[in-house]
Design an enzyme around this catalytic site. Structure first.
Site, PDB file in Angstrom:
ATOM      1  N   ASP A   1      -7.813 124.605 -63.520  1.00  0.00           N
ATOM      2  CA  ASP A   1      -7.804 123.811 -64.648  1.00  0.00           C
ATOM      3  C   ASP A   1      -8.809 124.234 -65.485  1.00  0.00           C
ATOM      4  O   ASP A   1      -8.822 124.151 -66.693  1.00  0.00           O
ATOM      5  CB  ASP A   1      -8.412 122.240 -64.353  1.00  0.00           C
ATOM      6  CG  ASP A   1      -7.362 121.174 -64.249  1.00  0.00           C
ATOM      7  OD1 ASP A   1      -6.481 121.478 -64.779  1.00  0.00           O
ATOM      8  OD2 ASP A   1      -7.569 120.190 -63.612  1.00  0.00           O
TER       9      ASP A   1
ATOM     10  N   GLN B   1      -6.175 115.985 -59.960  1.00  0.00           N
ATOM     11  CA  GLN B   1      -5.719 115.102 -61.149  1.00  0.00           C
ATOM     12  C   GLN B   1      -6.684 113.950 -61.702  1.00  0.00           C
ATOM     13  O   GLN B   1      -7.020 113.183 -60.966  1.00  0.00           O
ATOM     14  CB  GLN B   1      -4.123 114.388 -60.625  1.00  0.00           C
ATOM     15  CG  GLN B   1      -3.605 113.789 -61.749  1.00  0.00           C
ATOM     16  CD  GLN B   1      -2.900 114.651 -63.035  1.00  0.00           C
ATOM     17  OE1 GLN B   1      -2.502 115.931 -62.715  1.00  0.00           O
ATOM     18  NE2 GLN B   1      -3.364 114.368 -64.191  1.00  0.00           N
TER      19      GLN B   1
ATOM     20  N   LYS C   1       4.309 118.925 -62.146  1.00  0.00           N
ATOM     21  CA  LYS C   1       3.632 120.277 -61.489  1.00  0.00           C
ATOM     22  C   LYS C   1       4.172 120.685 -60.260  1.00  0.00           C
ATOM     23  O   LYS C   1       4.286 122.133 -60.179  1.00  0.00           O
ATOM     24  CB  LYS C   1       2.319 119.909 -61.483  1.00  0.00           C
ATOM     25  CG  LYS C   1       1.584 119.540 -62.640  1.00  0.00           C
ATOM     26  CD  LYS C   1       0.210 119.012 -62.738  1.00  0.00           C
ATOM     27  CE  LYS C   1      -0.486 118.932 -64.005  1.00  0.00           C
ATOM     28  NZ  LYS C   1      -1.672 118.146 -63.854  1.00  0.00           N
TER      29      LYS C   1
END
Length: 304
Positions: free
Chosen positions: A131, A108, A64
Site C-alpha cells: 500500500d 484492508q 483484488k
C-alpha cells in the site's frame, strides 16, 4: 443560415482511459510473473487481510483477489471477525512478515474502531508494504525514493505520463491533502520537477489556484466540486474522487470530484469516473507486489 461552430466551441478533452491503461499494465505484469515462475519456480505472493464484514471492503478484497490470480500471482486472503482484537491483527501481520512466500501485505481499511490503523500499518514490514503507507516508505518517497509508492498516486502518474510527454516545469495543483492520495501525489509531482501547490479546505480562492494549473488532481471526496470554469484551457485533469450520488428512482451512480461535462470542453485531457483512476489502483497494487518480490527475493528491479 446557421453559423458553423468554432473550433473552440467543438473542442473536447482527450478522455484518459484508465481501464485500458490498467489492462496493459496487468498484461505486462502477467508476462513478467510467468517469466519469473519459469525461471525461479515461484510466483510473487500477495496477502490481503480483511477484518469484519464491511460490504464495500468485501467487494474490494474480492476484486483484488480476482486481479491477482488473473495476473499469475499467488493470492492469499485472511478474514477475521469484526470482534477481532488489535493483538489478533498484529499477530497475523507478524506471521505474514515472516512468511517467505508472501511478498506483499495489504490490510484492508477501514478497520473496526477497536483497532488502530496506524499501529497495524507500522507493524507491516516496509519491504512488504504494497500500500506504501508505512512511515519508512513515506519517508523514502519524500527523500531519496526507493520505497514502495501508494497505489492511487502511482496510477495517476502513469496516466499523466500517457498524455504529457514532459512534466518538468508545469504548474500542478493537488486538491486534497490526505496521506493516502494528496500528500504522496504532491511528492511524486515534485519528484517529476513540477511546481506543486496543495490546496485544502482552508485554502483561499481555490478557483483562482485551479486556473493556474497545467495539471489538476482532484482528491477531496466532494461530488462535482471542481467546476468547468475553474479549469485552465488545455489543462490535464486527474479526477481521483469516487462519490455515489442519487440518480433517482431508487438508483445511484458514481461521479468524481470534477464536474465532468463542464470540464470536457475546457480541459486538454481528463479522467472519467468511473473508468479513470480506479482501475489503475488495483493494477499498481500488483505492480508493487512484483517490485517487492524482485527486491526481497534477489530477482532484481523489475521493469514494469
Amino acid at each position: 443560415m446557421t453559423e458553423a461552430p468554432t473550433k473552440e466551441a467543438t473542442r473536447q478533452a482527450t478522455r484518459i482511459d484508465g481501464k485500458a491503461e490498467a489492462e496493459r499494465l496487468r498484461l505486462r505484469i502477467g508476462g513478467e510473473a510467468a517469466r519469473l515462475l519459469a525461471l525461479h519456480g515461484a510466483a510473487p505472493g500477495l496477502a490481503v487481510v480483511l477484518v469484519g464484514e464491511d460490504p464495500a471492503s468485501q467487494v474490494y478484497v474480492r476484486n483484488k483477489g480476482i486481479a491477482t490470480r488473473a495476473a499469475g500471482l499467488v493470492s492469499v486472503e485472511h478474514r477475521l471477525p469484526v470482534s477481532a482484537s488489535q493483538a489478533d491483527v498484529l499477530a497475523l501481520v507478524a506471521t505474514l512478515n515472516a512468511d517467505p512466500a508472501i511478498d506483499g501485505i495489504l490490510v484492508q481499511l477501514p478497520l473496526p474502531q477497536q483497532i488502530s490503523a496506524k499501529a497495524v500499518i507500522e507493524a507491516i514490514d516496509p519491504a512488504k508494504d504494497v500500500d506504501g503507507f508505512h512511515p519508512v516508505n513515506t519517508g523514502r518517497l519524500w527523500t531519496d525514493g526507493g520505497g514502495l509508492v501508494p497505489c492511487t498516486p502511482q496510477g495517476c502518474m502513469l496516466l499523466l505520463a500517457g498524455v504529457r510527454e514532459r512534466l518538468a516545469g508545469l504548474n500542478a495543483l493537488v486538491v486534497g491533502r490526505s496521506s493516502i492520495v494528496g500528500k504522496p501525489m504532491a511528492a511524486l509531482l515534485l519528484a517529476a520537477d513540477c511546481t506543486v501547490t496543495v490546496a485544502h479546505s482552508r485554502s483561499r480562492d481555490l478557483p483562482a489556484l485551479a486556473r493556474q494549473a497545467d495539471i489538476l488532481v482532484a482528491a477531496v471526496g466532494r461530488p462535482a466540486m471542481i467546476r468547468g470554469d475553474w479549469i485552465r484551457p488545455g489543462a490535464t485533469v486527474i479526477d481521483v474522487g469516487v462519490n455515489r450520488i442519487d440518480a433517482g428512482q431508487g438508483k445511484t451512480r458514481l461521479v468524481g470530484d470534477v464536474a465532468y461535462d463542464e470540464a470536457v470542453p475546457v480541459a486538454g485531457a481528463i479522467t472519467p469516473v468511473p473508468g479513470g483512476v480506479g482501475p489503475m489502483t488495483i493494477a499498481c497494487l500488483l505492480r508493487n507486489t512484483m517490485i517487492a518480490a524482485g527486491r526481497r527475493r534477489g530477482w532484481g528491479e523489475l521493469d514494469l
